[in-house]
Motif scaffolding. Structure first.
Motif, PDB file in Angstrom:
ATOM      1  N   MET A   1     119.408  28.345  19.378  1.00  0.00           N
ATOM      2  CA  MET A   1     118.284  29.273  19.237  1.00  0.00           C
ATOM      3  C   MET A   1     117.534  29.401  20.554  1.00  0.00           C
ATOM      4  SD  MET A   1     116.913  31.013  16.534  1.00  0.00           S
ATOM      5  CE  MET A   1     117.837  32.165  17.460  1.00  0.00           C
ATOM      6  N   VAL A   2     117.370  28.301  21.281  1.00  0.00           N
ATOM      7  CA  VAL A   2     116.706  28.349  22.590  1.00  0.00           C
ATOM      8  C   VAL A   2     117.483  29.271  23.525  1.00  0.00           C
ATOM      9  CG1 VAL A   2     116.151  26.992  24.663  1.00  0.00           C
ATOM     10  CG2 VAL A   2     115.539  26.123  22.402  1.00  0.00           C
ATOM     11  N   SER A   3     118.804  29.155  23.536  1.00  0.00           N
ATOM     12  CA  SER A   3     119.633  30.008  24.395  1.00  0.00           C
ATOM     13  C   SER A   3     119.495  31.483  24.023  1.00  0.00           C
ATOM     14  CB  SER A   3     121.105  29.610  24.292  1.00  0.00           C
ATOM     15  OG  SER A   3     121.296  28.332  24.810  1.00  0.00           O
ATOM     16  N   ILE A   4     119.465  31.760  22.741  1.00  0.00           N
ATOM     17  CA  ILE A   4     119.327  33.145  22.272  1.00  0.00           C
ATOM     18  C   ILE A   4     117.978  33.710  22.692  1.00  0.00           C
ATOM     19  CG2 ILE A   4     119.067  34.577  20.203  1.00  0.00           C
ATOM     20  CD1 ILE A   4     121.201  32.690  18.892  1.00  0.00           C
ATOM     21  N   ILE A   5     116.909  32.947  22.475  1.00  0.00           N
ATOM     22  CA  ILE A   5     115.561  33.411  22.847  1.00  0.00           C
ATOM     23  C   ILE A   5     115.459  33.559  24.367  1.00  0.00           C
ATOM     24  CG2 ILE A   5     113.082  32.897  22.763  1.00  0.00           C
ATOM     25  CD1 ILE A   5     114.443  33.683  20.051  1.00  0.00           C
ATOM     26  N   ASP A   6     116.046  32.620  25.105  1.00  0.00           N
ATOM     27  CA  ASP A   6     116.047  32.739  26.571  1.00  0.00           C
ATOM     28  C   ASP A   6     116.731  34.036  27.001  1.00  0.00           C
ATOM     29  OD1 ASP A   6     114.720  30.333  26.865  1.00  0.00           O
ATOM     30  OD2 ASP A   6     116.502  29.188  27.464  1.00  0.00           O
ATOM     31  N   ASN A   7     117.870  34.352  26.382  1.00  0.00           N
ATOM     32  CA  ASN A   7     118.592  35.578  26.709  1.00  0.00           C
ATOM     33  C   ASN A   7     117.741  36.807  26.422  1.00  0.00           C
ATOM     34  OD1 ASN A   7     120.365  37.970  25.759  1.00  0.00           O
ATOM     35  ND2 ASN A   7     121.779  36.717  26.960  1.00  0.00           N
ATOM     36  N   LEU A   8     117.133  36.852  25.253  1.00  0.00           N
ATOM     37  CA  LEU A   8     116.289  38.006  24.899  1.00  0.00           C
ATOM     38  C   LEU A   8     115.068  38.089  25.804  1.00  0.00           C
ATOM     39  CD1 LEU A   8     116.543  37.847  20.998  1.00  0.00           C
ATOM     40  CD2 LEU A   8     117.524  39.596  22.504  1.00  0.00           C
ATOM     41  N   SER A   9     114.564  36.937  26.240  1.00  0.00           N
ATOM     42  CA  SER A   9     113.431  36.900  27.175  1.00  0.00           C
ATOM     43  C   SER A   9     113.839  37.441  28.537  1.00  0.00           C
ATOM     44  CB  SER A   9     112.951  35.463  27.363  1.00  0.00           C
ATOM     45  OG  SER A   9     111.845  35.197  26.593  1.00  0.00           O
ATOM     46  N   GLU A  10     114.991  36.984  29.026  1.00  0.00           N
ATOM     47  CA  GLU A  10     115.486  37.423  30.336  1.00  0.00           C
ATOM     48  C   GLU A  10     115.714  38.929  30.375  1.00  0.00           C
ATOM     49  OE1 GLU A  10     118.959  34.995  30.957  1.00  0.00           O
ATOM     50  OE2 GLU A  10     117.741  33.159  31.044  1.00  0.00           O
ATOM     51  N   HIS A  11     116.051  39.516  29.221  1.00  0.00           N
ATOM     52  CA  HIS A  11     116.263  40.964  29.157  1.00  0.00           C
ATOM     53  C   HIS A  11     114.975  41.724  28.828  1.00  0.00           C
ATOM     54  CE1 HIS A  11     120.515  39.818  29.114  1.00  0.00           C
ATOM     55  NE2 HIS A  11     120.690  41.014  29.653  1.00  0.00           N
ATOM     56  N   GLY A  12     113.858  41.007  28.745  1.00  0.00           N
ATOM     57  CA  GLY A  12     112.563  41.657  28.582  1.00  0.00           C
ATOM     58  C   GLY A  12     112.234  42.108  27.165  1.00  0.00           C
ATOM     59  N   PHE A  13     112.839  41.469  26.161  1.00  0.00           N
ATOM     60  CA  PHE A  13     112.594  41.875  24.779  1.00  0.00           C
ATOM     61  C   PHE A  13     111.597  40.991  24.047  1.00  0.00           C
ATOM     62  CE2 PHE A  13     116.808  43.783  25.463  1.00  0.00           C
ATOM     63  CZ  PHE A  13     116.528  45.086  25.092  1.00  0.00           C
ATOM     64  N   VAL A  14     111.569  39.698  24.361  1.00  0.00           N
ATOM     65  CA  VAL A  14     110.685  38.779  23.640  1.00  0.00           C
ATOM     66  C   VAL A  14     110.011  37.824  24.610  1.00  0.00           C
ATOM     67  CG1 VAL A  14     112.093  38.833  21.539  1.00  0.00           C
ATOM     68  CG2 VAL A  14     112.436  37.011  23.175  1.00  0.00           C
ATOM     69  N   PHE A  15     108.937  37.208  24.127  1.00  0.00           N
ATOM     70  CA  PHE A  15     108.298  36.134  24.876  1.00  0.00           C
ATOM     71  C   PHE A  15     107.734  35.128  23.881  1.00  0.00           C
ATOM     72  CE2 PHE A  15     105.107  39.410  24.299  1.00  0.00           C
ATOM     73  CZ  PHE A  15     103.943  38.730  23.988  1.00  0.00           C
ATOM     74  N   ARG A  16     107.520  33.936  24.394  1.00  0.00           N
ATOM     75  CA  ARG A  16     106.977  32.857  23.581  1.00  0.00           C
ATOM     76  C   ARG A  16     105.477  32.773  23.820  1.00  0.00           C
ATOM     77  NH1 ARG A  16     111.847  31.074  25.969  1.00  0.00           N
ATOM     78  NH2 ARG A  16     113.355  30.224  24.497  1.00  0.00           N
ATOM     79  N   GLU A  17     104.751  32.457  22.759  1.00  0.00           N
ATOM     80  CA  GLU A  17     103.303  32.333  22.839  1.00  0.00           C
ATOM     81  C   GLU A  17     102.922  31.049  22.111  1.00  0.00           C
ATOM     82  OE1 GLU A  17     100.565  35.959  22.350  1.00  0.00           O
ATOM     83  OE2 GLU A  17     100.646  35.044  20.361  1.00  0.00           O
ATOM     84  N   VAL A  18     102.069  30.247  22.716  1.00  0.00           N
ATOM     85  CA  VAL A  18     101.651  29.001  22.076  1.00  0.00           C
ATOM     86  C   VAL A  18     100.902  29.333  20.790  1.00  0.00           C
ATOM     87  CG1 VAL A  18     100.194  26.944  22.310  1.00  0.00           C
ATOM     88  CG2 VAL A  18     101.539  27.750  24.253  1.00  0.00           C
ATOM     89  N   ASN A  19     101.262  28.636  19.722  1.00  0.00           N
ATOM     90  CA  ASN A  19     100.609  28.826  18.429  1.00  0.00           C
ATOM     91  C   ASN A  19      99.213  28.213  18.507  1.00  0.00           C
ATOM     92  OD1 ASN A  19      99.785  28.897  15.780  1.00  0.00           O
ATOM     93  ND2 ASN A  19     101.601  27.921  14.950  1.00  0.00           N
ATOM     94  N   PRO A  20      98.156  29.012  18.362  1.00  0.00           N
ATOM     95  CA  PRO A  20      96.804  28.456  18.451  1.00  0.00           C
ATOM     96  C   PRO A  20      96.504  27.444  17.342  1.00  0.00           C
ATOM     97  CG  PRO A  20      96.736  30.818  17.946  1.00  0.00           C
ATOM     98  CD  PRO A  20      98.166  30.445  18.147  1.00  0.00           C
ATOM     99  N   ALA A  21      97.200  27.538  16.223  1.00  0.00           N
ATOM    100  CA  ALA A  21      96.985  26.617  15.108  1.00  0.00           C
ATOM    101  C   ALA A  21      97.712  25.278  15.323  1.00  0.00           C
ATOM    102  CB  ALA A  21      97.437  27.248  13.798  1.00  0.00           C
ATOM    103  N   ASP A  22      98.770  25.289  16.133  1.00  0.00           N
ATOM    104  CA  ASP A  22      99.539  24.074  16.414  1.00  0.00           C
ATOM    105  C   ASP A  22     100.165  24.243  17.792  1.00  0.00           C
ATOM    106  OD1 ASP A  22     101.275  21.948  16.639  1.00  0.00           O
ATOM    107  OD2 ASP A  22     102.143  22.189  14.641  1.00  0.00           O
ATOM    108  N   ARG A  23      99.523  23.670  18.793  1.00  0.00           N
ATOM    109  CA  ARG A  23      99.917  23.899  20.184  1.00  0.00           C
ATOM    110  C   ARG A  23     101.322  23.377  20.509  1.00  0.00           C
ATOM    111  NH1 ARG A  23      96.651  26.332  23.042  1.00  0.00           N
ATOM    112  NH2 ARG A  23      97.216  25.505  25.072  1.00  0.00           N
ATOM    113  N   ARG A  24     101.946  22.618  19.605  1.00  0.00           N
ATOM    114  CA  ARG A  24     103.315  22.147  19.830  1.00  0.00           C
ATOM    115  C   ARG A  24     104.336  23.234  19.527  1.00  0.00           C
ATOM    116  NH1 ARG A  24     103.094  17.465  15.690  1.00  0.00           N
ATOM    117  NH2 ARG A  24     101.918  19.132  14.733  1.00  0.00           N
TER     118      ARG A  24
END
Length: 150
Positions: free
Chosen positions: A64-87
């Motif tokens: 899943m990390v690899s998939i999200i990294d790929n989608l991130s590198e292509h400018g489709f998604v990004f990760r955002e820290v969850n304000p309710a649980d910073r982990r």
């Protein structure tokens, strides 16, 4: 000895053909894989963690990390820290994804309609039920010792 083709080969060939045709329709979108993953992230924009998505898709965390990294590198998604649980990191889509996803969904609909033309709704219901039963059968043997001899 007779040759037996595994059912999985038929499904893999069908999947490859489907994705090949899908790529032709979506090649202008700068995405050549993970179409469905992107649509799920977009649908749950900002409410889905990587772990929840991995569970939903039956993928392990490293895949899943690899998939999200790929989608991130292509400018489709990004990760955002969850304000309710910073982990945790919530998955968000970019404007590029918001523009691409409706086209991807439209391509899915077009491909599904083309693929199932001349197949009745009843036959499709049977097909989906058979696929589900096959999946359940395979899932049930994962927890049992293997009695298959080769």
């Amino acid at each position: 000895m007779k040759i037996v083709e595994p059912i999985s080969r038929k499904l893999i060939r069908l999947g490859k053909l489907y994705l090949s045709e899908l790529e032709k329709v979506t090649n202008h979108l700068d995405i050549n894989q993970y179409y469905y993953v992107l649509t799920l992230i977009c649908y749950h924009d900002g409410k889905l963690t990587q772990t929840a998505l991995a569970d939903m898709l039956g993928k392990d965390k490293s895949a899943m990390v690899s998939i999200i990294d790929n989608l991130s590198e292509h400018g489709f998604v990004f990760r955002e820290v969850n304000p309710a649980d910073r982990r945790e990191h919530l998955l968000r889509v970019t404007e590029k994804a918001k523009e691409a996803v409706p086209e991807i969904v439209g391509a899915f609909e077009e491909m599904n309609n083309t693929m199932t033309q001349n197949i009745s709704a009843d036959d499709m219901a049977v097909f989906y039920n058979v696929l589900l039963q096959m999946q359940q059968n395979l899932n049930s043997i994962q927890t049992q010792p293997h009695n298959i001899t080769v």
